[in-house]
Design an enzyme around this catalytic site. Structure first.
Site, PDB file in Angstrom:
ATOM      1  N   ASP A   1       0.849  -1.187   0.000  1.00 23.68           N
ATOM      2  CA  ASP A   1       0.000   0.000   0.000  1.00 23.68           C
ATOM      3  C   ASP A   1       0.884   1.236   0.000  1.00 23.68           C
ATOM      4  O   ASP A   1       1.809   1.347   0.834  1.00 23.68           O
ATOM      5  CB  ASP A   1      -0.916   0.009   1.226  1.00 23.68           C
TER       6      ASP A   1
ATOM      7  N   HIS B   1       3.347  -2.222   3.953  1.00 22.66           N
ATOM      8  CA  HIS B   1       3.302  -0.792   3.644  1.00 22.66           C
ATOM      9  C   HIS B   1       4.671  -0.328   3.165  1.00 22.66           C
ATOM     10  O   HIS B   1       5.701  -0.625   3.794  1.00 22.66           O
ATOM     11  CB  HIS B   1       2.847   0.010   4.863  1.00 22.66           C
TER      12      HIS B   1
ATOM     13  N   HIS C   1      -6.361   2.195  -5.008  1.00 23.13           N
ATOM     14  CA  HIS C   1      -6.611   2.293  -3.570  1.00 23.13           C
ATOM     15  C   HIS C   1      -7.554   3.449  -3.266  1.00 23.13           C
ATOM     16  O   HIS C   1      -7.627   3.913  -2.129  1.00 23.13           O
ATOM     17  CB  HIS C   1      -5.282   2.473  -2.832  1.00 23.13           C
TER      18      HIS C   1
ATOM     19  N   HIS D   1      -9.034   8.040  -0.482  1.00 23.23           N
ATOM     20  CA  HIS D   1      -8.888   7.158   0.677  1.00 23.23           C
ATOM     21  C   HIS D   1      -9.982   7.341   1.732  1.00 23.23           C
ATOM     22  O   HIS D   1      -9.704   7.424   2.936  1.00 23.23           O
ATOM     23  CB  HIS D   1      -7.513   7.371   1.329  1.00 23.23           C
TER      24      HIS D   1
END
Length: 352
Positions: free
Chosen positions: A176, A324, A227, A231
Site C-alpha cells: 500500500d 506498507h 486504492h 482514501h
C-alpha cells in the site's frame, strides 16, 4: 222424426270428421314443433360444444402461458434469491481491524454463503451496506492459513473479493502506497534483484506526486492497484461517490500512463456487501489480504530483527501479504524474506 234423426247423424259425422282433422293437424304441429325443438337443441348443443371446446382451448392456452410465466418467474426469483440473498449479520464475530491496526481475532461462527456466479448488474440500493472491517485474525488451520480468510473467501468470493489464494505454495506480495518517504525505490530494487513482481496499491495523490516511481513500477512488470481517489471509508459514501472514488483514479491512470487497473483495495480494509458488488460491477476485483502486521507507522517500527521472523512465521499457501511501502523494516528485510520463503518451498507470483 226420421228426417231429424238423419240430420243429427249427419251433423255428428261432420263434427267427428272435423275433430279428427284438427287432431291430426295438432299432432302434425306437435311433431313439427318437436322436430324444431330437437333441431334447436341439437344446434344449441353444437354451439355449446363449440364454445366449450373453444373455451377449453383458450383456457388451456392461458394455463400453458401462465405455467411458462410462473416457471420463468420462479427461475428469476430463485436467481435473484441466490444472487441477492442478504447475508446474516456477523458484526459480533467478524474480524474488525483495518489496515491501520493490529489484526483482530478471527470470527467464531460467521455465516457462510457458497460462492456462485454473480449477475452483470445488481440493485445496489437493496444490498446490505453495513460497514465491516477486515483483519486476518489469529486463529489458524493446520496449514497455517487464517481461518477468517478462508471463511470470508467463501462468503464474499461471489463478488470477486479475494482474502486468500488457493492451496498452492504461492505467495503474493502487495504494497500500500499512501505517500512516499523514500522506501519504495529500495523495495523496487530488491524486487528487481530477486525477480519478483508485486502489486502496488496507490491513491491519486501518490500518482500525482510520484510519476517516476509509478512509471518504474509499470516498466518493471509490477501491477498498479486502485486504492481509491481520496482514501475514504467506502461504506460511508453514497453509491455515486463510491463510483467516483474508483473511476477518478482509474481514468487518470489510463490518461496519464495508458494503464488500466483491475484490482481494488478498499481503504483501511473497510467494506460492505454493497461496496463489494459495486466494485465488481465497475470491473474490479477487491483484493484484501491474509497477512498484515503493524508496519504502517515509520516512527514506530519493531526493527528488522523482529520483523523478519514475524512475517516469515506467517507463511502459508496462497498467502496475500499486505506490506506498507513507508516501512523501513520492510525495505530492510524484503530480500531476506523472499529467500526464506523460497527455502521453505514457496514461489512468488504476481496477483492479477
Amino acid at each position: 222424426m226420421t228426417k231429424r234423426f238423419l240430420i243429427c247423424v249427419g251433423l255428428a259425422a261432420m263434427m267427428a270428421f272435423t275433430g279428427c282433422s284438427a287432431v291430426n293437424d295438432g299432432v302434425s304441429d306437435i311433431g313439427s314443433g318437436v322436430s324444431d325443438i330437437t333441431s334447436d337443441i341439437s344446434s344449441g348443443l353444437s354451439d355449446v360444444e363449440s364454445d366449450i371446446g373453444s373455451g377449453l382451448s383458450d383456457a388451456q392456452s392461458d394455463i400453458d402461458d401462465g405455467m411458462d410465466r410462473d416457471e420463468s418467474d420462479i427461475r428469476d426469483d430463485l436467481t435473484d434469491s441466490s444472487d441477492h440473498r442478504e447475508d446474516s449479520k456477523t458484526s459480533d464475530s467478524a474480524p474488525a481491524s483495518g489496515a491501520s491496526s493490529e489484526p483482530s481475532a478471527a470470527p467464531e461462527t460467521p455465516s457462510v454463503i457458497a460462492q456462485g456466479s454473480a449477475p452483470a448488474a445488481y440493485d445496489l440500493s437493496s444490498l446490505d451496506n453495513t460497514k465491516q472491517g477486515w483483519g486476518q485474525g489469529v486463529r489458524l488451520d493446520e496449514k497455517n492459513r487464517p481461518e477468517a480468510s478462508l471463511l470470508f473467501q467463501e462468503k464474499y468470493g461471489k463478488y470477486d473479493a479475494v482474502f486468500i489464494g488457493d492451496e498452492a505454495p504461492v505467495i503474493y506480495l502487495t504494497f500500500d502506497c499512501g505517500y512516499e518517504n523514500g522506501n519504495t525505490a529500495p523495495i523496487l530494487d530488491t524486487l528487481k534483484e530477486k525477480g519478483v513482481q508485486a502489486v502496488f496499491f496507490v491513491v491519486s495523490d501518490y500518482v500525482d506526486r510520484q510519476p517516476e516511481l509509478v512509471q518504474r513500477m509499470i516498466d518493471e512488470g509490477h501491477a498498479i492497484g486502485n486504492h481509491s481517489d481520496k482514501h475514504p471509508c467506502m461504506p460511508e459514501q453514497s453509491i455515486e461517490r463510491c463510483e467516483q472514488e474508483i473511476m477518478n483514479l482509474h481514468n487518470r491512470m489510463i490518461e496519464d500512463y495508458n494503464y488500466t487497473m483491475t484490482l481494488f483495495r478498499p481503504p483501511a480494509g473497510e467494506f460492505s456487501e454493497r461496496t463489494l458488488a459495486q466494485t465488481q460491477e465497475l470491473g474490479y476485483k477487491s483484493v484484501f489480504w491474509s497477512y498484515a502486521y503493524a508496519d504502517w507507522d515509520p516512527n514506530n517500527q519493531m526493527g528488522p530483527d523482529k520483523a523478519l521472523p514475524k512475517i516469515t512465521a506467517a507463511l502459508h499457501p496462497g498467502a496475500i501479504y499486505l506490506l506498507h511501502a513507508v516501512s523501513p523494516d520492510n525495505a530492510a528485510i524484503l530480500g531476506d524474506f523472499i529467500d526464506a520463503a523460497r527455502e521453505q518451498g514457496y514461489e512468488f507470483a504476481l496477483y492479477a
